[in-house]
Motif scaffolding. Sequence first.
Motif, PDB file in Angstrom:
ATOM      1  N   VAL A  58       0.857  -1.175   0.000  1.00  0.00           N
ATOM      2  CA  VAL A  58       0.000   0.000   0.000  1.00  0.00           C
ATOM      3  C   VAL A  58       0.893   1.225   0.000  1.00  0.00           C
ATOM      4  O   VAL A  58       1.762   1.376   0.861  1.00  0.00           O
ATOM      5  N   VAL A  59       0.674   2.078  -0.993  1.00  0.00           N
ATOM      6  CA  VAL A  59       1.466   3.291  -1.141  1.00  0.00           C
ATOM      7  C   VAL A  59       0.523   4.484  -1.038  1.00  0.00           C
ATOM      8  O   VAL A  59      -0.351   4.666  -1.896  1.00  0.00           O
ATOM      9  N   PRO A  60       0.665   5.279   0.018  1.00  0.00           N
ATOM     10  CA  PRO A  60      -0.207   6.455   0.150  1.00  0.00           C
ATOM     11  C   PRO A  60       0.104   7.488  -0.930  1.00  0.00           C
ATOM     12  O   PRO A  60       1.264   7.717  -1.263  1.00  0.00           O
ATOM     13  N   LEU A  61      -0.946   8.088  -1.483  1.00  0.00           N
ATOM     14  CA  LEU A  61      -0.772   9.102  -2.525  1.00  0.00           C
ATOM     15  C   LEU A  61      -0.941  10.518  -2.000  1.00  0.00           C
ATOM     16  O   LEU A  61      -0.423  11.459  -2.560  1.00  0.00           O
ATOM     17  N   ASP A  62      -1.724  10.658  -0.928  1.00  0.00           N
ATOM     18  CA  ASP A  62      -2.034  11.977  -0.411  1.00  0.00           C
ATOM     19  C   ASP A  62      -2.120  11.880   1.114  1.00  0.00           C
ATOM     20  O   ASP A  62      -2.933  11.113   1.643  1.00  0.00           O
ATOM     21  N   GLU A  63      -1.294  12.650   1.803  1.00  0.00           N
ATOM     22  CA  GLU A  63      -1.280  12.601   3.266  1.00  0.00           C
ATOM     23  C   GLU A  63      -2.615  13.010   3.875  1.00  0.00           C
ATOM     24  O   GLU A  63      -2.984  12.534   4.938  1.00  0.00           O
ATOM     25  N   ASP A  65      -5.653  12.654   2.432  1.00  0.00           N
ATOM     26  CA  ASP A  65      -6.727  11.736   2.050  1.00  0.00           C
ATOM     27  C   ASP A  65      -6.241  10.304   2.243  1.00  0.00           C
ATOM     28  O   ASP A  65      -5.534   9.758   1.404  1.00  0.00           O
ATOM     29  N   GLU A  66      -6.632   9.701   3.367  1.00  0.00           N
ATOM     30  CA  GLU A  66      -6.169   8.355   3.688  1.00  0.00           C
ATOM     31  C   GLU A  66      -6.661   7.312   2.690  1.00  0.00           C
ATOM     32  O   GLU A  66      -6.102   6.232   2.581  1.00  0.00           O
ATOM     33  N   GLU A  67      -7.710   7.622   1.954  1.00  0.00           N
ATOM     34  CA  GLU A  67      -8.264   6.691   0.965  1.00  0.00           C
ATOM     35  C   GLU A  67      -7.451   6.669  -0.329  1.00  0.00           C
ATOM     36  O   GLU A  67      -7.528   5.719  -1.088  1.00  0.00           O
ATOM     37  N   ALA A  68      -6.692   7.734  -0.582  1.00  0.00           N
ATOM     38  CA  ALA A  68      -5.917   7.831  -1.826  1.00  0.00           C
ATOM     39  C   ALA A  68      -4.639   7.008  -1.691  1.00  0.00           C
ATOM     40  O   ALA A  68      -3.707   7.398  -0.985  1.00  0.00           O
ATOM     41  N   GLU A  69      -4.636   5.862  -2.342  1.00  0.00           N
ATOM     42  CA  GLU A  69      -3.491   4.969  -2.236  1.00  0.00           C
ATOM     43  C   GLU A  69      -3.388   4.083  -3.461  1.00  0.00           C
ATOM     44  O   GLU A  69      -4.373   3.847  -4.158  1.00  0.00           O
ATOM     45  N   LEU A  70      -2.170   3.628  -3.718  1.00  0.00           N
ATOM     46  CA  LEU A  70      -1.942   2.576  -4.707  1.00  0.00           C
ATOM     47  C   LEU A  70      -1.919   1.265  -3.946  1.00  0.00           C
ATOM     48  O   LEU A  70      -1.350   1.185  -2.857  1.00  0.00           O
ATOM     49  N   ARG A  71      -2.535   0.250  -4.530  1.00  0.00           N
ATOM     50  CA  ARG A  71      -2.478  -1.087  -3.942  1.00  0.00           C
ATOM     51  C   ARG A  71      -1.847  -2.001  -4.975  1.00  0.00           C
ATOM     52  O   ARG A  71      -2.390  -2.206  -6.044  1.00  0.00           O
ATOM     53  N   ILE A  72      -0.678  -2.521  -4.638  1.00  0.00           N
ATOM     54  CA  ILE A  72       0.118  -3.297  -5.578  1.00  0.00           C
ATOM     55  C   ILE A  72       0.222  -4.741  -5.107  1.00  0.00           C
ATOM     56  O   ILE A  72       0.712  -5.000  -4.002  1.00  0.00           O
ATOM     57  N   GLU A  73      -0.245  -5.656  -5.949  1.00  0.00           N
ATOM     58  CA  GLU A  73       0.009  -7.074  -5.691  1.00  0.00           C
ATOM     59  C   GLU A  73       1.458  -7.300  -6.089  1.00  0.00           C
ATOM     60  O   GLU A  73       1.814  -7.209  -7.259  1.00  0.00           O
ATOM     61  N   PHE A  74       2.306  -7.555  -5.087  1.00  0.00           N
ATOM     62  CA  PHE A  74       3.749  -7.571  -5.327  1.00  0.00           C
ATOM     63  C   PHE A  74       4.271  -8.962  -5.601  1.00  0.00           C
ATOM     64  O   PHE A  74       3.765  -9.951  -5.132  1.00  0.00           O
ATOM     65  N   LEU A  75       5.315  -9.048  -6.305  1.00  0.00           N
ATOM     66  CA  LEU A  75       5.911 -10.191  -6.961  1.00  0.00           C
ATOM     67  C   LEU A  75       5.876 -11.537  -6.244  1.00  0.00           C
ATOM     68  O   LEU A  75       5.912 -11.620  -5.042  1.00  0.00           O
ATOM     69  N   ASN A  76       5.787 -12.552  -7.053  1.00  0.00           N
ATOM     70  CA  ASN A  76       6.139 -13.922  -6.708  1.00  0.00           C
ATOM     71  C   ASN A  76       6.607 -14.544  -8.024  1.00  0.00           C
ATOM     72  O   ASN A  76       6.291 -14.021  -9.100  1.00  0.00           O
ATOM     73  N   PRO A  77       7.378 -15.599  -7.983  1.00  0.00           N
ATOM     74  CA  PRO A  77       7.918 -16.153  -9.230  1.00  0.00           C
ATOM     75  C   PRO A  77       6.847 -16.536 -10.253  1.00  0.00           C
ATOM     76  O   PRO A  77       7.015 -16.288 -11.446  1.00  0.00           O
ATOM     77  N   LYS A  78       5.749 -17.099  -9.802  1.00  0.00           N
ATOM     78  CA  LYS A  78       4.674 -17.480 -10.726  1.00  0.00           C
ATOM     79  C   LYS A  78       4.118 -16.246 -11.446  1.00  0.00           C
ATOM     80  O   LYS A  78       3.891 -16.259 -12.652  1.00  0.00           O
ATOM     81  N   PHE A  79       3.926 -15.168 -10.712  1.00  0.00           N
ATOM     82  CA  PHE A  79       3.416 -13.932 -11.304  1.00  0.00           C
ATOM     83  C   PHE A  79       4.408 -13.351 -12.309  1.00  0.00           C
ATOM     84  O   PHE A  79       4.010 -12.852 -13.359  1.00  0.00           O
ATOM     85  N   ILE A  80       5.701 -13.418 -11.982  1.00  0.00           N
ATOM     86  CA  ILE A  80       6.711 -12.898 -12.907  1.00  0.00           C
ATOM     87  C   ILE A  80       6.645 -13.667 -14.225  1.00  0.00           C
ATOM     88  O   ILE A  80       6.693 -13.077 -15.304  1.00  0.00           O
ATOM     89  N   PHE A 152       9.875   0.800  -1.339  1.00  0.00           N
ATOM     90  CA  PHE A 152       9.815   0.201  -0.014  1.00  0.00           C
ATOM     91  C   PHE A 152       9.870   1.236   1.101  1.00  0.00           C
ATOM     92  O   PHE A 152       9.391   0.980   2.206  1.00  0.00           O
ATOM     93  N   LEU A 153      10.439   2.411   0.826  1.00  0.00           N
ATOM     94  CA  LEU A 153      10.472   3.472   1.835  1.00  0.00           C
ATOM     95  C   LEU A 153       9.074   4.003   2.142  1.00  0.00           C
ATOM     96  O   LEU A 153       8.779   4.348   3.278  1.00  0.00           O
ATOM     97  N   VAL A 154       8.210   4.070   1.123  1.00  0.00           N
ATOM     98  CA  VAL A 154       6.883   4.672   1.307  1.00  0.00           C
ATOM     99  C   VAL A 154       5.765   3.647   1.471  1.00  0.00           C
ATOM    100  O   VAL A 154       4.688   3.986   1.951  1.00  0.00           O
ATOM    101  N   ALA A 155       6.003   2.414   1.088  1.00  0.00           N
ATOM    102  CA  ALA A 155       4.950   1.394   1.126  1.00  0.00           C
ATOM    103  C   ALA A 155       4.905   0.674   2.472  1.00  0.00           C
ATOM    104  O   ALA A 155       5.873   0.658   3.223  1.00  0.00           O
TER     105      ALA A 155
END
Length: 163
Positions: A58-63, A65-80, A152-155
């Motif tokens: 979860v990456v916040p987009l706007d301090e 607005d707590e609802e404004a965020e990116l949601r990233i399904e992050f890597l696994n070998p099968k997904f790659i 990783f710093l912001v997520a």
Amino acid sequence: MVNEVIRNAKEMIQKSGTSTRIATVGEINDLNEKLDIKLPEWLLELMTTVEVCDSELVVPLDEEDEEAELRIEFLNPKFIIEGSFDAVPGCAVYESGYICIGEEIAIGDAYAINIHEGNNPPVYLLNHEYGEETEMIIENKLTVVKKLSDLFLVATIKSKIVD
């Protein structure tokens, strides 16, 4: 020397208070077998030593607005593998060194890195609307962060994604 990507990923896990899993030896073997490009050592180390596979970042987009965020399904070998060979736009840019490391949960666009851009590459958002038009995808990619370690710093890790 520990790669900045790995250090920041570990710090993200610590601040999130949760983690997911590392890639198995079998998954890494499948990944190496299916991909005809050599994955960087730092990426293999990230997947095999830091519990970030199958995570939802979860990456916040706007301090304000707590609802404004990116949601990233992050890597696994099968997904790659799937993102690089079966899914648009990844299959169109794989030969140019791009591999998908995540997917925008709400939109379905791919997050990718180019393995030829060093040991802390930018993270790009690739628009699936361009289909398999390689040049258009690359021309219109959006830089999400200039270094993967910055992601990783912001997520934070929100939850475990179950396959």
